[in-house]
Design a protein around this motif. Structure first.
Motif, PDB file in Angstrom:
ATOM      1  N   PRO A   1       6.558  -9.582   6.581  1.00  0.00           N
ATOM      2  CA  PRO A   1       5.625 -10.650   6.205  1.00  0.00           C
ATOM      3  C   PRO A   1       6.305 -12.012   6.183  1.00  0.00           C
ATOM      4  O   PRO A   1       7.500 -12.118   5.888  1.00  0.00           O
ATOM      5  CB  PRO A   1       5.175 -10.229   4.798  1.00  0.00           C
ATOM      6  N   ALA A   2       5.533 -13.035   6.482  1.00  0.00           N
ATOM      7  CA  ALA A   2       6.066 -14.392   6.504  1.00  0.00           C
ATOM      8  C   ALA A   2       6.676 -14.743   5.158  1.00  0.00           C
ATOM      9  O   ALA A   2       6.109 -14.430   4.103  1.00  0.00           O
ATOM     10  CB  ALA A   2       4.950 -15.379   6.857  1.00  0.00           C
ATOM     11  N   GLY A   3       7.836 -15.383   5.200  1.00  0.00           N
ATOM     12  CA  GLY A   3       8.494 -15.818   3.974  1.00  0.00           C
ATOM     13  C   GLY A   3       9.462 -14.823   3.392  1.00  0.00           C
ATOM     14  O   GLY A   3      10.180 -15.142   2.440  1.00  0.00           O
ATOM     15  N   THR A   4       9.512 -13.601   3.932  1.00  0.00           N
ATOM     16  CA  THR A   4      10.425 -12.593   3.390  1.00  0.00           C
ATOM     17  C   THR A   4      11.878 -13.013   3.584  1.00  0.00           C
ATOM     18  O   THR A   4      12.701 -12.890   2.670  1.00  0.00           O
ATOM     19  CB  THR A   4      10.188 -11.228   4.055  1.00  0.00           C
ATOM     20  N   LEU A   5      12.194 -13.501   4.766  1.00  0.00           N
ATOM     21  CA  LEU A   5      13.548 -13.958   5.069  1.00  0.00           C
ATOM     22  C   LEU A   5      13.530 -15.472   5.262  1.00  0.00           C
ATOM     23  O   LEU A   5      12.658 -16.014   5.936  1.00  0.00           O
ATOM     24  CB  LEU A   5      14.079 -13.274   6.327  1.00  0.00           C
ATOM     25  N   ARG A   6      14.514 -16.125   4.675  1.00  0.00           N
ATOM     26  CA  ARG A   6      14.614 -17.582   4.765  1.00  0.00           C
ATOM     27  C   ARG A   6      15.962 -17.954   5.360  1.00  0.00           C
ATOM     28  O   ARG A   6      16.959 -17.270   5.147  1.00  0.00           O
ATOM     29  CB  ARG A   6      14.452 -18.211   3.377  1.00  0.00           C
ATOM     30  N   SER A   7      15.985 -19.047   6.080  1.00  0.00           N
ATOM     31  CA  SER A   7      17.232 -19.540   6.663  1.00  0.00           C
ATOM     32  C   SER A   7      17.253 -21.057   6.569  1.00  0.00           C
ATOM     33  O   SER A   7      16.215 -21.709   6.726  1.00  0.00           O
ATOM     34  CB  SER A   7      17.371 -19.099   8.125  1.00  0.00           C
ATOM     35  N   GLU A   8      18.437 -21.580   6.269  1.00  0.00           N
ATOM     36  CA  GLU A   8      18.623 -23.021   6.201  1.00  0.00           C
ATOM     37  C   GLU A   8      19.982 -23.365   6.780  1.00  0.00           C
ATOM     38  O   GLU A   8      20.974 -22.677   6.510  1.00  0.00           O
ATOM     39  CB  GLU A   8      18.542 -23.528   4.751  1.00  0.00           C
ATOM     40  N   ALA A   9      20.003 -24.423   7.562  1.00  0.00           N
ATOM     41  CA  ALA A   9      21.270 -24.875   8.129  1.00  0.00           C
ATOM     42  C   ALA A   9      22.211 -25.289   7.007  1.00  0.00           C
ATOM     43  O   ALA A   9      21.834 -26.019   6.094  1.00  0.00           O
ATOM     44  CB  ALA A   9      21.017 -26.055   9.075  1.00  0.00           C
ATOM     45  N   GLY A  10      23.423 -24.782   7.048  1.00  0.00           N
ATOM     46  CA  GLY A  10      24.407 -25.111   6.038  1.00  0.00           C
ATOM     47  C   GLY A  10      24.376 -24.207   4.827  1.00  0.00           C
ATOM     48  O   GLY A  10      25.388 -24.044   4.138  1.00  0.00           O
TER      49      GLY A  10
ATOM     50  N   ARG B   1       0.815  -1.216   0.000  1.00  0.00           N
ATOM     51  CA  ARG B   1       0.000   0.000   0.000  1.00  0.00           C
ATOM     52  C   ARG B   1       0.848   1.265   0.000  1.00  0.00           C
ATOM     53  O   ARG B   1       0.319   2.361   0.051  1.00  0.00           O
ATOM     54  CB  ARG B   1      -0.932   0.006   1.219  1.00  0.00           C
ATOM     55  N   GLY B   2       2.158   1.107  -0.019  1.00  0.00           N
ATOM     56  CA  GLY B   2       3.043   2.260   0.014  1.00  0.00           C
ATOM     57  C   GLY B   2       3.333   2.752   1.414  1.00  0.00           C
ATOM     58  O   GLY B   2       3.974   3.797   1.585  1.00  0.00           O
ATOM     59  N   HIS B   3       2.882   2.030   2.446  1.00  0.00           N
ATOM     60  CA  HIS B   3       3.139   2.429   3.832  1.00  0.00           C
ATOM     61  C   HIS B   3       4.522   1.928   4.256  1.00  0.00           C
ATOM     62  O   HIS B   3       4.844   0.753   4.072  1.00  0.00           O
ATOM     63  CB  HIS B   3       2.079   1.844   4.762  1.00  0.00           C
ATOM     64  N   GLU B   4       5.297   2.801   4.824  1.00  0.00           N
ATOM     65  CA  GLU B   4       6.659   2.438   5.191  1.00  0.00           C
ATOM     66  C   GLU B   4       6.703   1.578   6.454  1.00  0.00           C
ATOM     67  O   GLU B   4       5.905   1.760   7.377  1.00  0.00           O
ATOM     68  CB  GLU B   4       7.504   3.696   5.391  1.00  0.00           C
ATOM     69  N   VAL B   5       7.647   0.655   6.451  1.00  0.00           N
ATOM     70  CA  VAL B   5       7.853  -0.219   7.604  1.00  0.00           C
ATOM     71  C   VAL B   5       8.835   0.495   8.524  1.00  0.00           C
ATOM     72  O   VAL B   5      10.035   0.218   8.545  1.00  0.00           O
ATOM     73  CB  VAL B   5       8.376  -1.596   7.168  1.00  0.00           C
ATOM     74  N   ARG B   6       8.330   1.407   9.302  1.00  0.00           N
ATOM     75  CA  ARG B   6       9.186   2.300  10.075  1.00  0.00           C
ATOM     76  C   ARG B   6       9.946   1.580  11.188  1.00  0.00           C
ATOM     77  O   ARG B   6      11.016   2.024  11.593  1.00  0.00           O
ATOM     78  CB  ARG B   6       8.367   3.441  10.670  1.00  0.00           C
ATOM     79  N   ARG B   7       9.386   0.475  11.681  1.00  0.00           N
ATOM     80  CA  ARG B   7      10.085  -0.244  12.752  1.00  0.00           C
ATOM     81  C   ARG B   7      11.442  -0.738  12.270  1.00  0.00           C
ATOM     82  O   ARG B   7      12.404  -0.792  13.043  1.00  0.00           O
ATOM     83  CB  ARG B   7       9.228  -1.422  13.234  1.00  0.00           C
TER      84      ARG B   7
ATOM     85  N   SER C   1      15.400 -13.109  14.188  1.00  0.00           N
ATOM     86  CA  SER C   1      14.107 -13.409  14.813  1.00  0.00           C
ATOM     87  C   SER C   1      13.208 -12.178  14.830  1.00  0.00           C
ATOM     88  O   SER C   1      12.009 -12.261  14.505  1.00  0.00           O
ATOM     89  CB  SER C   1      14.338 -13.922  16.238  1.00  0.00           C
ATOM     90  N   GLU C   2      13.757 -11.020  15.177  1.00  0.00           N
ATOM     91  CA  GLU C   2      12.949  -9.806  15.262  1.00  0.00           C
ATOM     92  C   GLU C   2      12.502  -9.341  13.881  1.00  0.00           C
ATOM     93  O   GLU C   2      11.379  -8.861  13.711  1.00  0.00           O
ATOM     94  CB  GLU C   2      13.724  -8.721  15.991  1.00  0.00           C
ATOM     95  N   LEU C   3      13.375  -9.476  12.897  1.00  0.00           N
ATOM     96  CA  LEU C   3      12.986  -9.092  11.539  1.00  0.00           C
ATOM     97  C   LEU C   3      11.905 -10.022  10.996  1.00  0.00           C
ATOM     98  O   LEU C   3      10.960  -9.570  10.339  1.00  0.00           O
ATOM     99  CB  LEU C   3      14.206  -9.110  10.616  1.00  0.00           C
ATOM    100  N   LYS C   4      12.039 -11.316  11.257  1.00  0.00           N
ATOM    101  CA  LYS C   4      11.004 -12.243  10.803  1.00  0.00           C
ATOM    102  C   LYS C   4       9.660 -11.934  11.442  1.00  0.00           C
ATOM    103  O   LYS C   4       8.601 -12.079  10.817  1.00  0.00           O
ATOM    104  CB  LYS C   4      11.410 -13.690  11.121  1.00  0.00           C
ATOM    105  N   ALA C   5       9.693 -11.490  12.690  1.00  0.00           N
ATOM    106  CA  ALA C   5       8.449 -11.136  13.377  1.00  0.00           C
ATOM    107  C   ALA C   5       7.860  -9.840  12.845  1.00  0.00           C
ATOM    108  O   ALA C   5       6.643  -9.622  12.941  1.00  0.00           O
ATOM    109  CB  ALA C   5       8.700 -11.016  14.881  1.00  0.00           C
ATOM    110  N   THR C   6       8.696  -8.983  12.264  1.00  0.00           N
ATOM    111  CA  THR C   6       8.246  -7.680  11.775  1.00  0.00           C
ATOM    112  C   THR C   6       7.781  -7.731  10.327  1.00  0.00           C
ATOM    113  O   THR C   6       6.789  -7.097   9.954  1.00  0.00           O
ATOM    114  CB  THR C   6       9.384  -6.650  11.916  1.00  0.00           C
TER     115      THR C   6
END
Length: 356
Positions: A190-199, A129-135, A183-188
């Motif tokens: 949308p789901a799936g924006t950041l991904r992590s995998e062992a290795g 919507r063009g709203h900034e993610v200020r956090r 962890s904090e960024l993933k909580a802030t």
């Protein structure tokens, strides 16, 4: 704050001009259409940045640090630092804010729900919507973390992130800081924006996060010159250091800035040459001048621009461009353009035949 600026101005000849800019890093960096007057550093502050850099650069000249051929690299880096200062000053004075915000909806998106990360000429992270993610924008370390992942367009090892963003911590504390940030960024976000995998490491999903810098790099690889030119809104993260105080992160930023500016210059030149070949003289002239502006202290770029302007018959614009360059050199560096540049300009003024 004032004391630190005074120390830089007193003329330690060995001070790095880029380091002088980083002295002022605690100044908030945030330029976008949603900013209030308190979010953007004042023009006075940006003027101090340029003043400090110029003072340091002139100190180098006075001490003869440019005299030896072996110091050419130092000279080139200093010129690049000064060009960066001018671009920082321009962005901080708000000249990019209006046009920058218009780019929110000017790009191709594979997913209308994608986040949009704009990093060239300013900084903005906005939702659909063009709203900034200020956090996120209020936390420089989060911004740095996100920019590294978004620009890399692939998996980034945890070790690389630790070295870039937490070099001052021992490994256990650095890894804890990375886990907490992730962890904090993933909580802030949308789901799936950041991904992590062992290795494998960490990555920003390109289907969920659009980045102007990453898109420009892809456009450059695809030789989409007009798109590169449209995307390049200015210096990558001007005045930003991620609050890392890390030489590795600073070097990473410099590489990104130089690479993106180089792509913009090459695409601008390709468009200028095409315009000249097509007989679009007005377009060729404007593009040649823009190419010179992208590297305001590079005499090779200046001479190439002068040659194109002379070929299309616009000697007046060539004279104006050279005089602008000469005044900038004299004012900022207390130097004159080199002999080859002056000789070329003399031949253009005289209407003599030109090579190239």
């Amino acid at each position: 704050m004032a004391g630190r600026i005074d120390e830089a101005q007193t003329g330690r000849a060995t001070v790095d001009a880029a380091a002088s800019l980083r002295v002022l890093a605690p100044i908030p960096f945030h330029v976008s259409r949603h900013n209030g007057p308190d979010d953007v550093p004042s023009a006075n502050c940006s003027g101090v940045v340029a003043m400090v850099l110029k003072s340091c650069l002139r100190a180098r000249i006075v001490r003869g640090r440019y005299a030896a051929d072996g110091m050419q690299r130092v000279r080139d880096q200093a010129l690049n630092d000064l060009a960066t200062a001018d671009r920082v000053r321009s962005s901080w004075e708000g000249s990019v804010s209006a046009t920058y915000s218009e780019r929110h909806f000017s790009y191709r998106l594979r997913n209308k729900r994608m986040l949009r990360l704009l990093t060239m000429g300013g900084l903005s992270l906005a939702d659909e919507r063009g709203h900034e993610v200020r956090r996120v924008l209020r936390r420089p370390k989060w911004v740095a973390f996100l920019c590294v992942l978004a620009t890399s367009r692939g998996w980034v090892s945890r070790e690389s992130l630790l070295a870039l963003l937490w070099p001052e911590l021992d490994e256990p504390h650095a890894r804890h800081a990375l886990r907490q940030t992730l962890s904090e960024l993933k909580a802030t976000l949308p789901a799936g924006t950041l991904r992590s995998e062992a290795g494998a490491g960490l990555m920003a999903d390109p289907d969920e996060l659009w980045s102007d810098a990453a898109d420009l790099q892809q456009a450059a690889r695809d030789l989409e010159h007009q798109r590169v030119r449209d995307l390049y809104g200015g210096e990558y993260l001007p005045g930003f250091d991620g609050a890392a105080r890390s030489r590795s992160f600073e070097d990473w930023l410099d590489r990104q800035r130089n690479e993106l500016r180089r792509h913009a210059r090459r695409s601008t030149w390709a468009l200028a040459m095409q315009a000249e070949a097509d007989g679009r003289t007005v377009d060729a002239v404007e593009l040649a001048v823009d190419a010179a502006r992208l590297e305001p202290y590079d005499e090779a770029v200046l001479r190439r621009s002068l040659l194109l302007l002379a070929r299309v018959g616009d000697r007046g614009r060539a004279c104006d461009l050279f005089e602008t360059f000469r005044r900038r050199f004299e004012t900022d560096l207390e130097m004159e353009p080199s002999g080859p540049s002056r000789d070329l300009m003399d031949r253009i003024r005289a209407g003599a035949p030109l090579g190239g």
